[in-house]
Write an enzyme that holds these catalytic residues in place. Structure first.
Site, mmCIF file in Angstrom:
data_model
loop_
_atom_site.group_PDB
_atom_site.id
_atom_site.type_symbol
_atom_site.label_atom_id
_atom_site.label_comp_id
_atom_site.label_asym_id
_atom_site.label_seq_id
_atom_site.Cartn_x
_atom_site.Cartn_y
_atom_site.Cartn_z
ATOM 1 N N SER A 20 0.811 -1.226 0.000
ATOM 2 C CA SER A 20 0.000 0.000 0.000
ATOM 3 C C SER A 20 0.843 1.274 0.000
ATOM 4 O O SER A 20 1.826 1.388 0.744
ATOM 5 C CB SER A 20 -0.917 0.025 1.224
ATOM 6 O OG SER A 20 -1.600 1.258 1.250
ATOM 7 N N SER A 76 -0.663 4.173 0.608
ATOM 8 C CA SER A 76 -1.428 5.143 1.405
ATOM 9 C C SER A 76 -0.636 5.718 2.580
ATOM 10 O O SER A 76 -0.673 6.940 2.787
ATOM 11 C CB SER A 76 -2.730 4.519 1.909
ATOM 12 O OG SER A 76 -3.567 4.254 0.814
ATOM 13 N N THR A 106 -8.932 -2.255 2.717
ATOM 14 C CA THR A 106 -8.839 -2.722 1.329
ATOM 15 C C THR A 106 -9.658 -4.015 1.235
ATOM 16 O O THR A 106 -10.104 -4.549 2.258
ATOM 17 C CB THR A 106 -7.368 -2.985 0.926
ATOM 18 O OG1 THR A 106 -6.825 -3.952 1.824
ATOM 19 C CG2 THR A 106 -6.533 -1.724 1.003
ATOM 20 N N LYS A 121 -13.425 -4.371 3.034
ATOM 21 C CA LYS A 121 -14.384 -3.285 2.779
ATOM 22 C C LYS A 121 -15.832 -3.718 3.022
ATOM 23 O O LYS A 121 -16.687 -2.906 3.337
ATOM 24 C CB LYS A 121 -14.273 -2.804 1.320
ATOM 25 C CG LYS A 121 -12.979 -2.079 1.001
ATOM 26 C CD LYS A 121 -12.966 -1.613 -0.451
ATOM 27 C CE LYS A 121 -11.601 -1.131 -0.867
ATOM 28 N NZ LYS A 121 -11.541 -0.632 -2.234
ATOM 29 N N ASN A 125 -14.601 1.896 2.586
ATOM 30 C CA ASN A 125 -13.127 1.879 2.603
ATOM 31 C C ASN A 125 -12.557 2.862 3.619
ATOM 32 O O ASN A 125 -11.355 2.862 3.871
ATOM 33 C CB ASN A 125 -12.541 2.128 1.208
ATOM 34 C CG ASN A 125 -12.684 3.556 0.753
ATOM 35 O OD1 ASN A 125 -13.606 4.264 1.177
ATOM 36 N ND2 ASN A 125 -11.804 4.005 -0.111
ATOM 37 N N ASP A 170 -13.909 5.417 -3.096
ATOM 38 C CA ASP A 170 -13.457 4.898 -4.406
ATOM 39 C C ASP A 170 -14.271 5.507 -5.550
ATOM 40 O O ASP A 170 -13.727 5.859 -6.597
ATOM 41 C CB ASP A 170 -13.579 3.361 -4.449
ATOM 42 C CG ASP A 170 -12.506 2.686 -3.599
ATOM 43 O OD1 ASP A 170 -11.414 3.264 -3.445
ATOM 44 O OD2 ASP A 170 -12.777 1.582 -3.083
ATOM 45 N N GLY A 205 -16.150 -7.286 -9.843
ATOM 46 C CA GLY A 205 -15.740 -7.491 -8.452
ATOM 47 C C GLY A 205 -16.024 -6.247 -7.615
ATOM 48 O O GLY A 205 -16.877 -5.419 -7.953
ATOM 49 N N ALA A 258 -14.178 -3.469 -6.983
ATOM 50 C CA ALA A 258 -13.894 -2.157 -7.582
ATOM 51 C C ALA A 258 -14.996 -1.783 -8.571
ATOM 52 O O ALA A 258 -15.410 -0.620 -8.642
ATOM 53 C CB ALA A 258 -12.539 -2.169 -8.275
ATOM 54 N N TYR A 312 -2.859 0.550 -10.892
ATOM 55 C CA TYR A 312 -1.887 1.646 -10.782
ATOM 56 C C TYR A 312 -0.447 1.150 -10.745
ATOM 57 O O TYR A 312 0.485 1.952 -10.781
ATOM 58 C CB TYR A 312 -2.193 2.542 -9.578
ATOM 59 C CG TYR A 312 -2.299 1.808 -8.264
ATOM 60 C CD1 TYR A 312 -3.545 1.385 -7.804
ATOM 61 C CD2 TYR A 312 -1.185 1.562 -7.484
ATOM 62 C CE1 TYR A 312 -3.665 0.719 -6.601
ATOM 63 C CE2 TYR A 312 -1.296 0.895 -6.282
ATOM 64 C CZ TYR A 312 -2.537 0.477 -5.841
ATOM 65 O OH TYR A 312 -2.648 -0.196 -4.641
ATOM 66 N N GLY A 370 -4.771 4.497 -13.347
ATOM 67 C CA GLY A 370 -5.216 4.019 -12.029
ATOM 68 C C GLY A 370 -4.692 4.872 -10.887
ATOM 69 O O GLY A 370 -5.362 5.040 -9.873
HETATM 70 P P1 NAP Z 1 -11.970 -8.454 -7.302
HETATM 71 O O1 NAP Z 1 -13.077 -8.102 -6.377
HETATM 72 O O2 NAP Z 1 -11.151 -9.648 -7.032
HETATM 73 O O3 NAP Z 1 -12.630 -8.575 -8.776
HETATM 74 C C1 NAP Z 1 -11.848 -8.869 -9.889
HETATM 75 C C2 NAP Z 1 -12.707 -8.973 -11.145
HETATM 76 O O4 NAP Z 1 -11.831 -9.263 -12.214
HETATM 77 C C3 NAP Z 1 -13.745 -10.085 -11.083
HETATM 78 O O5 NAP Z 1 -14.859 -9.694 -11.821
HETATM 79 C C4 NAP Z 1 -13.023 -11.237 -11.765
HETATM 80 O O6 NAP Z 1 -13.865 -12.104 -12.497
HETATM 81 C C5 NAP Z 1 -12.175 -10.521 -12.781
HETATM 82 N N1 NAP Z 1 -10.963 -11.297 -13.026
HETATM 83 C C6 NAP Z 1 -10.051 -11.722 -12.109
HETATM 84 N N2 NAP Z 1 -9.068 -12.420 -12.714
HETATM 85 C C7 NAP Z 1 -9.376 -12.460 -14.034
HETATM 86 C C8 NAP Z 1 -8.768 -13.042 -15.155
HETATM 87 N N3 NAP Z 1 -7.631 -13.753 -15.042
HETATM 88 N N4 NAP Z 1 -9.353 -12.876 -16.362
HETATM 89 C C9 NAP Z 1 -10.503 -12.171 -16.488
HETATM 90 N N5 NAP Z 1 -11.144 -11.598 -15.449
HETATM 91 C C10 NAP Z 1 -10.586 -11.735 -14.231
HETATM 92 O O7 NAP Z 1 -10.935 -7.258 -7.433
HETATM 93 P P2 NAP Z 1 -11.247 -5.687 -7.243
HETATM 94 O O8 NAP Z 1 -11.065 -5.314 -5.821
HETATM 95 O O9 NAP Z 1 -12.527 -5.397 -7.916
HETATM 96 O O10 NAP Z 1 -10.018 -5.021 -8.019
HETATM 97 C C11 NAP Z 1 -9.956 -5.025 -9.430
HETATM 98 C C12 NAP Z 1 -8.797 -4.162 -9.902
HETATM 99 O O11 NAP Z 1 -9.020 -2.804 -9.527
HETATM 100 C C13 NAP Z 1 -7.457 -4.549 -9.269
HETATM 101 O O12 NAP Z 1 -6.487 -4.487 -10.266
HETATM 102 C C14 NAP Z 1 -7.221 -3.476 -8.219
HETATM 103 O O13 NAP Z 1 -5.846 -3.236 -8.009
HETATM 104 C C15 NAP Z 1 -7.861 -2.266 -8.899
HETATM 105 N N6 NAP Z 1 -8.283 -1.212 -7.950
HETATM 106 C C16 NAP Z 1 -7.743 0.018 -8.109
HETATM 107 C C17 NAP Z 1 -8.124 1.058 -7.272
HETATM 108 C C18 NAP Z 1 -7.530 2.429 -7.472
HETATM 109 O O14 NAP Z 1 -7.732 3.300 -6.610
HETATM 110 N N7 NAP Z 1 -6.844 2.690 -8.557
HETATM 111 C C19 NAP Z 1 -9.075 0.840 -6.252
HETATM 112 C C20 NAP Z 1 -9.627 -0.448 -6.127
HETATM 113 C C21 NAP Z 1 -9.208 -1.477 -6.979
HETATM 114 P P3 NAP Z 1 -14.703 -13.296 -11.792
HETATM 115 O O15 NAP Z 1 -15.927 -12.643 -11.264
HETATM 116 O O16 NAP Z 1 -14.965 -14.224 -12.892
HETATM 117 O O17 NAP Z 1 -13.810 -13.863 -10.731
#
Ligand code: NAP
Length: 273
Positions: A19, A21, A69, A73, A94, A109, A135, A137, A221, A242
């Protein structure tokens, strides 16, 4: 600078050592002369212990704020005194702040998403947005886009999850990624981990579908430039990174914890270095 009066804020997650943060918030405290008043820490915490962390927050006077995180959350929501309407609609908190002894939950977020567009001068009203991923995010992304007037469609590898999200947030669901379907969108938003470790060489879209008229936003990011972003830059599309989402959600969090606006340039410097 730290004394018996210093309030502390902790980010919890599992893992959490990646992190940025703590560096971001502590650098801003320093810049604003708040280092005696606040310190921001990180602590890896099992999801089963989130309840105990919240109890500690109630018990300890100076334990002022908590950042969560995924997956914390969602877990933290069951242990708070009050949750704001945005966080309730998104289904995730968050940011937790102690005010008058009460623990209040927020989600910043979605603000990170909408402010990033704002900073690029991109209006979201009536825009057609495709969110890739269903997911945690994605929920904040969809909420942020819809709140600003965009028409959102979701695509996910597990189509059932996309359908559930589509029903909950009243979004369309896409089942195939083709050139003709993708070209109709104004915004393409990656909310999957495709592009970050261990998927650095992958993109959430097949190659050749991004066009110059698209606004391409990647929630990832690290790395700063994913395969998705590189392709967008190559075809001349508008790109939002990101780290911008991370900064703007952190900005809003800083305001909630301290009541003050943080210096954006300091946050940017920490993230980009
Ligand atoms: P999450 O809850 O684990 O959800 C991930 C999503 O991506 C799910 O829909 C999953 O599909 C899909 N996925 C995972 N692996 C995959 C693969 N190999 N091929 C295709 N689809 C795949 O994760 P999250 O918390 O939503 O985070 C998602 C992204 O957002 C991460 O990269 C995280 O770092 C980023 N993020 C960035 C910020 C920011 O402030 N910039 C904030 C939050 C999150 P299924 O449903 O089929 O498992």
């Amino acid at each position: 600078m730290i004394s018996a009066h210093t309030k502390f804020i902790v980010i919890i997650g599992d893992p959490v050592n990646h992190s940025l943060s703590p560096s971001m918030h502590n650098a801003c405290y320093k810049q604003l002369g708040l280092s005696e008043q606040y310190v921001y820490l990180a602590a890896r915490t099992n999801v089963t212990d989130v309840e105990h962390v919240v109890q500690a927050m109630r018990a300890m006077d100076n334990f002022h704020g908590l950042t969560c995180t995924q997956p914390h959350k969602v877990e933290v929501m069951g242990h708070l005194d009050w949750i704001d309407s945005h966080a309730l609609a998104i289904g995730a908190v968050n940011t937790v702040v102690k005010r008058d002894g009460k623990l209040k939950g927020y989600n910043t977020d979605w603000i990170g998403v909408s402010r990033s567009f704002e900073k690029h001068g991109i209006g979201l009203s009536e825009k057609r947005a495709l969110v890739l991923g269903a997911g945690g995010a994605s929920r904040a992304v969809i909420y942020g886009l819809k709140r600003k007037g965009s028409k959102v469609t979701v695509f996910n590898r597990s189509i059932d999850k996309a359908r559930l999200l589509g029903e909950e947030f009243e979004c369309d669901v896409l089942t195939e990624l083709t050139s003709s379907t993708i070209s109709k969108f104004d915004i393409l938003f990656n909310a999957t981990p495709l592009g970050m470790h261990p998927y650095e060489t992958e993109s959430p879209l097949p190659q050749g579908l991004i066009q110059a008229h698209h606004v391409v936003f990647d929630a990832i990011y690290a790395p700063k430039e994913t395969v998705f972003i590189k392709e967008a830059l190559h075809v001349g599309a508008t790109v939002i990174y990101g780290w911008e989402m991370l900064i703007h959600q952190g900005f809003s969090q800083f305001e909630l914890y301290t009541g003050m606006k943080p210096p954006l340039d300091v946050m940017e410097q920490i993230l980009l270095n």
